[in-house]
Every structure is written in structure tokens, then in C-alpha cells.
Design a protein around this motif. Structure first.
Motif, PDB file in Angstrom:
ATOM      1  N   ARG A  17       0.927  -1.136  -0.009  1.00  0.00           N
ATOM      2  CA  ARG A  17       0.081  -0.001   0.026  1.00  0.00           C
ATOM      3  C   ARG A  17       0.907   1.307  -0.024  1.00  0.00           C
ATOM      4  O   ARG A  17       2.041   1.249   0.234  1.00  0.00           O
ATOM      5  CB  ARG A  17      -1.042  -0.033   1.203  1.00  0.00           C
ATOM      6  CG  ARG A  17      -2.072  -1.317   1.307  1.00  0.00           C
ATOM      7  CD  ARG A  17      -2.955  -0.975   2.418  1.00  0.00           C
ATOM      8  NE  ARG A  17      -4.054  -0.158   2.103  1.00  0.00           N
ATOM      9  CZ  ARG A  17      -4.981   0.179   3.011  1.00  0.00           C
ATOM     10  NH1 ARG A  17      -5.127  -0.330   4.212  1.00  0.00           N
ATOM     11  NH2 ARG A  17      -5.807   1.274   2.667  1.00  0.00           N
ATOM     12  N   ASN A  73      -7.126  -1.946  14.451  1.00  0.00           N
ATOM     13  CA  ASN A  73      -7.017  -1.069  13.472  1.00  0.00           C
ATOM     14  C   ASN A  73      -8.293  -1.544  12.363  1.00  0.00           C
ATOM     15  O   ASN A  73      -8.277  -2.550  11.532  1.00  0.00           O
ATOM     16  CB  ASN A  73      -5.700  -1.288  12.766  1.00  0.00           C
ATOM     17  CG  ASN A  73      -5.687  -0.097  11.448  1.00  0.00           C
ATOM     18  OD1 ASN A  73      -6.857   0.410  11.092  1.00  0.00           O
ATOM     19  ND2 ASN A  73      -4.561   0.142  10.951  1.00  0.00           N
ATOM     20  N   ALA A  76     -10.701   0.993   6.898  1.00  0.00           N
ATOM     21  CA  ALA A  76     -11.849   1.800   6.535  1.00  0.00           C
ATOM     22  C   ALA A  76     -12.975   1.830   7.049  1.00  0.00           C
ATOM     23  O   ALA A  76     -14.051   2.598   7.436  1.00  0.00           O
ATOM     24  CB  ALA A  76     -12.273   1.758   4.893  1.00  0.00           C
ATOM     25  N   HIS A  79     -14.683   4.229   9.600  1.00  0.00           N
ATOM     26  CA  HIS A  79     -15.426   5.622   9.097  1.00  0.00           C
ATOM     27  C   HIS A  79     -16.970   5.253   8.705  1.00  0.00           C
ATOM     28  O   HIS A  79     -17.720   6.256   8.788  1.00  0.00           O
ATOM     29  CB  HIS A  79     -14.678   6.168   8.064  1.00  0.00           C
ATOM     30  CG  HIS A  79     -13.219   6.155   8.070  1.00  0.00           C
ATOM     31  ND1 HIS A  79     -12.672   7.049   9.145  1.00  0.00           N
ATOM     32  CD2 HIS A  79     -12.282   5.812   7.353  1.00  0.00           C
ATOM     33  CE1 HIS A  79     -11.214   6.879   8.813  1.00  0.00           C
ATOM     34  NE2 HIS A  79     -11.134   5.889   7.941  1.00  0.00           N
ATOM     35  N   HIS A  99      -4.151   3.438  14.106  1.00  0.00           N
ATOM     36  CA  HIS A  99      -3.994   3.947  12.862  1.00  0.00           C
ATOM     37  C   HIS A  99      -2.827   4.135  12.349  1.00  0.00           C
ATOM     38  O   HIS A  99      -1.959   4.942  13.090  1.00  0.00           O
ATOM     39  CB  HIS A  99      -4.963   5.210  12.313  1.00  0.00           C
ATOM     40  CG  HIS A  99      -6.391   4.851  12.472  1.00  0.00           C
ATOM     41  ND1 HIS A  99      -7.135   4.185  11.743  1.00  0.00           N
ATOM     42  CD2 HIS A  99      -7.206   5.145  13.506  1.00  0.00           C
ATOM     43  CE1 HIS A  99      -8.257   3.971  12.215  1.00  0.00           C
ATOM     44  NE2 HIS A  99      -8.486   4.842  13.157  1.00  0.00           N
ATOM     45  N   LEU A 100      -2.336   3.493  11.200  1.00  0.00           N
ATOM     46  CA  LEU A 100      -0.749   3.765  10.851  1.00  0.00           C
ATOM     47  C   LEU A 100      -0.721   5.335  10.294  1.00  0.00           C
ATOM     48  O   LEU A 100       0.344   5.799  10.601  1.00  0.00           O
ATOM     49  CB  LEU A 100      -0.388   2.923   9.515  1.00  0.00           C
ATOM     50  CG  LEU A 100      -0.501   1.405   9.916  1.00  0.00           C
ATOM     51  CD1 LEU A 100      -1.221   0.650   9.095  1.00  0.00           C
ATOM     52  CD2 LEU A 100       0.781   0.805   9.807  1.00  0.00           C
ATOM     53  N   SER A 101      -1.531   5.708   9.740  1.00  0.00           N
ATOM     54  CA  SER A 101      -1.490   6.961   8.961  1.00  0.00           C
ATOM     55  C   SER A 101      -2.270   8.011  10.013  1.00  0.00           C
ATOM     56  O   SER A 101      -2.707   7.600  10.890  1.00  0.00           O
ATOM     57  CB  SER A 101      -2.343   6.944   7.546  1.00  0.00           C
ATOM     58  OG  SER A 101      -3.586   6.977   7.769  1.00  0.00           O
ATOM     59  N   ARG A 110     -12.020  10.840   6.094  1.00  0.00           N
ATOM     60  CA  ARG A 110     -11.314   9.875   7.233  1.00  0.00           C
ATOM     61  C   ARG A 110     -11.424  10.440   8.634  1.00  0.00           C
ATOM     62  O   ARG A 110     -10.668  10.003   9.484  1.00  0.00           O
ATOM     63  CB  ARG A 110      -9.909   9.671   6.781  1.00  0.00           C
ATOM     64  CG  ARG A 110      -9.798   8.728   5.430  1.00  0.00           C
ATOM     65  CD  ARG A 110      -8.209   8.379   5.133  1.00  0.00           C
ATOM     66  NE  ARG A 110      -8.079   8.169   3.825  1.00  0.00           N
ATOM     67  CZ  ARG A 110      -8.450   6.964   3.130  1.00  0.00           C
ATOM     68  NH1 ARG A 110      -8.699   5.994   4.111  1.00  0.00           N
ATOM     69  NH2 ARG A 110      -8.255   6.793   1.748  1.00  0.00           N
TER      70      ARG A 110
HETATM   71  C1  DQA Z   1      -6.153   3.388   8.463  1.00  0.00           C
HETATM   72  C2  DQA Z   1      -6.752   4.726   7.830  1.00  0.00           C
HETATM   73  C3  DQA Z   1      -7.973   4.142   7.037  1.00  0.00           C
HETATM   74  O1  DQA Z   1      -8.577   5.479   6.664  1.00  0.00           O
HETATM   75  C4  DQA Z   1      -7.681   3.397   5.873  1.00  0.00           C
HETATM   76  O2  DQA Z   1      -9.121   3.111   5.157  1.00  0.00           O
HETATM   77  C5  DQA Z   1      -7.016   2.208   6.232  1.00  0.00           C
HETATM   78  C6  DQA Z   1      -5.938   2.138   7.403  1.00  0.00           C
HETATM   79  C7  DQA Z   1      -4.732   3.465   8.973  1.00  0.00           C
HETATM   80  O3  DQA Z   1      -4.312   2.430   9.409  1.00  0.00           O
HETATM   81  O4  DQA Z   1      -4.127   4.522   8.844  1.00  0.00           O
HETATM   82  O5  DQA Z   1      -7.230   1.112   5.492  1.00  0.00           O
HETATM   83  O6  DQA Z   1      -6.707   2.569   9.276  1.00  0.00           O
END
Ligand code: DQA
Length: 148
Positions: A17, A73, A76, A79, A99-101, A110
């Protein structure tokens, strides 16, 4: 003490990803790091990943009675996953949302989490390290509550 580590849709694709958002580690590599930290903390961990909301709910319903806490985690589902939210609310186990991000620094859609009002803490933007931080925080909390 047992902690469930749950990852939702598309997290099995980590490593492939967007590395700017999610880092370069695979889910297996992150899971190995979590296992090593869990051993250090003398905690059992059980991992589960699914791309399907219902499968995550089935797993939670089957395993919550033997667990003290959850790291999740939801990808998506964070949300829009109302059934997942209901399940986390029903099982009444302390959980940390990972969340990683940094979901607050990305697209508008998000920014809202269906579960952040239920969680002990939300950890975002630390890539794979967030799971380790989450495990430490969760275990501290559970030990403060008297769990061994
Ligand atoms: C996520 C953030 C979500 O918005 C996204 O759909 C993911 C990964 C994260 O780990 O940052 O799939 O949960």
C-alpha cells in the motif's frame, strides 16, 4: 492476560500500500514486533485480520470472553462500520484504536471515527510503531485495573 489484535480490510496488503501513509512494513513484520513486545510484557496475543466486517464481529463474539483487551485497526470500517461499533460497545472490553496514518491530516471522510468515543485511546500517524505504543498503553491500563 490476553490481548486480541485485530486488523480490518486491506491491512493484509501492507507493504504494497501507499508507503507515505502506511510505511513499508508488512502486517507479518508488524505482528512479529507485537509478539516480541507481548513476550517482554508477559502478555498473550491473538491476531486476526479480515476484509469482512461480519467476520471481525464473529471473531470478537467468539473470543471476547477470554480476552482482557483489544488493539484494533479497523481500516476503512473506522469511518462507517456501525455493526463493528455496536459489537465493540457490546463486548465492553477496553480497546485501543490504531491507525498507521494520521487520519486527521488526510481526506475529510477519514476524520470521523465511528469508535473513537468508545476507545481508551486512539493512536494515529506512527506507522507500525503505533501498535507497540498501543500494546504498552493497554497493558499499563489493564495492570492498573488489577489484571495479571
Ligand atoms: C487506516 C486509515 C483508514 O482511513 C484506511 O481506510 C485504512 C488504514 C490506517 O491505519 O491509517 O485502511 O486505518
Amino acid at each position: 492476560m490476553k490481548v486480541l489484535v485485530i486488523n480490518g480490510p486491506n491491512l493484509n496488503m501492507l507493504g504494497k500500500r501507499d508507503a507515505d501513509q502506511y510505511g513499508v512494513e508488512t502486517l507479518d513484520q508488524i505482528s512479529h514486533r507485537i509478539s516480541a513486545k507481548a513476550a517482554e510484557l508477559d502478555v498473550n496475543v491473538e491476531f486476526f485480520q479480515s476484509n469482512h466486517e461480519g467476520s471481525i464481529i464473529d471473531f470478537l463474539q467468539s473470543n471476547f470472553e477470554n480476552a482482557s483487551g483489544i488493539l484494533i485497526n479497523p481500516g476503512a470500517l473506522t469511518h462507517y462500520g456501525i455493526s463493528l461499533r455496536d459489537c465493540l460497545s457490546d463486548v465492553k472490553i477496553p480497546f485501543i484504536e490504531i491507525h498507521l496514518s494520521d487520519i486527521h491530516e488526510r481526506e475529510e471522510f477519514r476524520r470521523h471515527s465511528m469508535i473513537s468515543d468508545l476507545c481508551l485511546a486512539q493512536i494515529k500517524g506512527h506507522r507500525g510503531d503505533g501498535y507497540i505504543m498501543g500494546l504498552e498503553r493497554l497493558v499499563d491500563h489493564l495492570r492498573e485495573q488489577g489484571q495479571t
